[in-house]
Write a protein that holds these residues in place. Structure first.
Motif, mmCIF file in Angstrom:
data_model
loop_
_atom_site.group_PDB
_atom_site.id
_atom_site.type_symbol
_atom_site.label_atom_id
_atom_site.label_comp_id
_atom_site.label_asym_id
_atom_site.label_seq_id
_atom_site.Cartn_x
_atom_site.Cartn_y
_atom_site.Cartn_z
ATOM 1 N N LEU A 1 -22.529 -37.342 -15.999
ATOM 2 C CA LEU A 1 -22.432 -36.892 -14.377
ATOM 3 C C LEU A 1 -21.167 -37.815 -13.840
ATOM 4 C CD1 LEU A 1 -25.912 -36.981 -13.213
ATOM 5 C CD2 LEU A 1 -24.542 -34.881 -13.429
ATOM 6 N N LEU B 1 -18.148 -35.606 -14.904
ATOM 7 C CA LEU B 1 -18.289 -34.477 -13.792
ATOM 8 C C LEU B 1 -17.895 -34.695 -12.522
ATOM 9 C CD1 LEU B 1 -18.889 -31.517 -14.064
ATOM 10 C CD2 LEU B 1 -21.129 -31.970 -13.595
ATOM 11 N N ASN B 2 -18.015 -35.867 -12.079
ATOM 12 C CA ASN B 2 -17.739 -36.258 -10.644
ATOM 13 C C ASN B 2 -16.111 -36.234 -10.478
ATOM 14 O OD1 ASN B 2 -18.849 -37.434 -8.201
ATOM 15 N ND2 ASN B 2 -17.150 -38.901 -8.575
ATOM 16 N N ALA C 1 -21.095 -35.225 -8.177
ATOM 17 C CA ALA C 1 -22.111 -35.151 -9.034
ATOM 18 C C ALA C 1 -22.489 -36.563 -9.617
ATOM 19 C CB ALA C 1 -21.147 -34.245 -9.887
ATOM 20 N N GLY C 2 -21.820 -37.450 -9.717
ATOM 21 C CA GLY C 2 -22.071 -38.695 -10.375
ATOM 22 C C GLY C 2 -21.579 -39.907 -9.537
ATOM 23 N N PRO D 1 -27.432 -36.401 -7.452
ATOM 24 C CA PRO D 1 -27.953 -36.150 -8.869
ATOM 25 C C PRO D 1 -28.234 -37.309 -9.491
ATOM 26 C CG PRO D 1 -26.397 -34.825 -7.991
ATOM 27 C CD PRO D 1 -26.063 -35.839 -7.158
ATOM 28 N N VAL D 2 -27.624 -38.513 -9.063
ATOM 29 C CA VAL D 2 -27.902 -39.734 -9.755
ATOM 30 C C VAL D 2 -29.401 -40.512 -9.154
ATOM 31 C CG1 VAL D 2 -26.937 -42.022 -10.463
ATOM 32 C CG2 VAL D 2 -25.499 -40.119 -9.938
ATOM 33 N N THR E 1 -32.563 -33.910 -15.219
ATOM 34 C CA THR E 1 -31.364 -32.849 -15.065
ATOM 35 C C THR E 1 -31.659 -31.960 -13.888
ATOM 36 O OG1 THR E 1 -32.333 -31.497 -16.703
ATOM 37 C CG2 THR E 1 -30.759 -32.916 -17.361
ATOM 38 N N PHE F 1 -29.808 -32.257 -10.482
ATOM 39 C CA PHE F 1 -28.281 -31.826 -10.578
ATOM 40 C C PHE F 1 -28.287 -30.327 -10.454
ATOM 41 C CE2 PHE F 1 -25.044 -29.483 -12.994
ATOM 42 C CZ PHE F 1 -24.056 -29.937 -12.463
#
Length: 385
Positions: A118, A121-122, A128-129, A157-158, A324, A327
């Protein structure tokens, strides 16, 4: 969110032969999946609010979904205590080093894959992360819950990964606690319960850090009550499992849900901004603990014929589901919202669930399984994760 396979009923004092036997309770995999569903519903309501006036019961169940996390804690403590007690009965001691290796192989690989996946991906999908070195450090050291406690929620998402920090903190001490012997272990856990409720009172009297945010929900000392409860239940049962009619089990489940509904609606036990008095806090958290205990004893020993194989499997991959799902909720309800406009929140929920199950299943088969095979080399009491 993990563990084990057996078919036997143990006497009050299991001997070495019983302790060394393979331990796996598929019904507890089902309980894991149910705990995940509770959490899943809460996060759905976070991003796609449920109309309380139109769907009062759906809304109420979404509100108590946060209590699925305490069920994970309670169940984890119960199973690990059971396995360590069997190990001590079979070998006369507890191999602390092997315990830590087993927990590392079970928890760390997927946790770090998802967390730092993540983070990467951020870079291309902001939000996202985790986006700062401080967050990376805290979550790498399994202190992410303390970062949130004193700074507030971070990237959506974290956020759920805070619970893994609390679990790892528990894993640091449990083999040493289990080595103390039953009487000392009971005394320690009673003391832990007292500390937990002392911290709860502290929060109820108005402590907030940062201002306007209650870090109560992510505070380790608050949740240690569920680990203490799980350990005490394992010690009380001594390997036995209830042999109850399915109607009695359904009644206990109903009582557990009722306890949670009162904790949420009457006592105000919330994950974000609790507004409870001291009396409400003590009663509410007690009901959350009682509900988790009732769910476990109501499920433990359920005959195989009442356990649908798909639910057992979903419980087995519940670790991946938990890490997951948030996310995919964020992706569906935030990033893909323009394309889903008019389809309704339920469609988004189904899409997120399907994607979560698919990804968690692939991760379990291709990534988690090799580490689980390696973990068995350090297993003293055969079990199944």
């Amino acid at each position: 969110m993990r563990d084990a396979r057996t078919t036997m009923d143990l006497p009050v004092a299991p001997d070495a032969r019983h302790a060394a036997a393979r331990y796996y309770r598929p019904e507890l995999d089902v309980l894991r999946f149910i705990a995940f569903l509770f959490v899943f519903m809460t996060h759905r309501a976070d991003l796609a609010p449920i109309d309380q006036a139109r769907h009062p019961w759906f809304h109420a169940f979404a509100q108590i979904g946060v209590y699925g996390v305490p069920v994970f804690f309670f169940l984890s403590a119960f199973l690990i205590t059971e396995l360590l007690e069997r190990e001590r009965s079979a070998t006369g001691t507890i191999d602390v080093r092997a315990f830590y290796v087993r927990r590392i192989l079970r928890i760390w690989p997927l946790y770090f894959l998802v967390f730092f996946g993540l983070v990467l991906l951020n870079l291309v999908l902001p939000g996202a992360g985790a986006d700062s070195p401080a967050k990376w450090l805290f979550f790498t050291l399994f202190a992410g819950n303390w970062y949130i406690t004193f700074n507030g929620w971070i990237e959506y998402p974290v956020n759920p990964m805070w619970s893994l920090s609390v679990e790892e903190q528990f894993y640091i001490v449990i083999p040493f606690l289990a080595s103390l012997g039953r009487r000392a272990l009971v005394a320690v856990n009673v003391a832990v319960l007292a500390v937990s409720y002392g911290v709860i009172v502290w929060y109820a009297r108005g402590f907030t850090t940062p201002p306007g945010f209650s870090g109560q929900w992510t505070n380790s000392f608050v949740h240690f009550q569920f680990f203490a409860g799980g350990m005490l239940l394992a010690l009380a049962l001594r390997g036995r499992r209830p042999d109850w009619h399915i109607a009695a089990r359904a009644g206990l489940w109903s009582a557990a849900i009722a306890a949670w509904l009162v904790a949420s609606a009457v006592c105000g036990i919330k994950a974000d901004y609790p507004q409870s008095t001291v009396t409400e806090s003590l009663a509410g958290w007690g009901l959350v603990l009682a509900g988790a205990a009732l769910m476990l004893v109501a499920t433990l020993g359920t005959p195989q014929r009442f356990l649908p194989a798909p639910l057992v499997y979903l419980g087995r991959i519940s670790y991946g589901l938990y890490l997951t799902h948030i996310f995919f909720f964020w992706l569906v309800y935030d990033k893909c919202k323009p394309w889903l406009a008019g389809l309704g929140g339920d469609v988004g929920m189904l899409l997120a669930f399907a994607a979560t199950v698919a990804v968690a299943s692939v991760l379990y088969r291709t990534f988690e399984t090799p580490f689980l095979r390696l973990k068995r080399r350090f297993t003293r009491v055969p079990s199944r994760d």
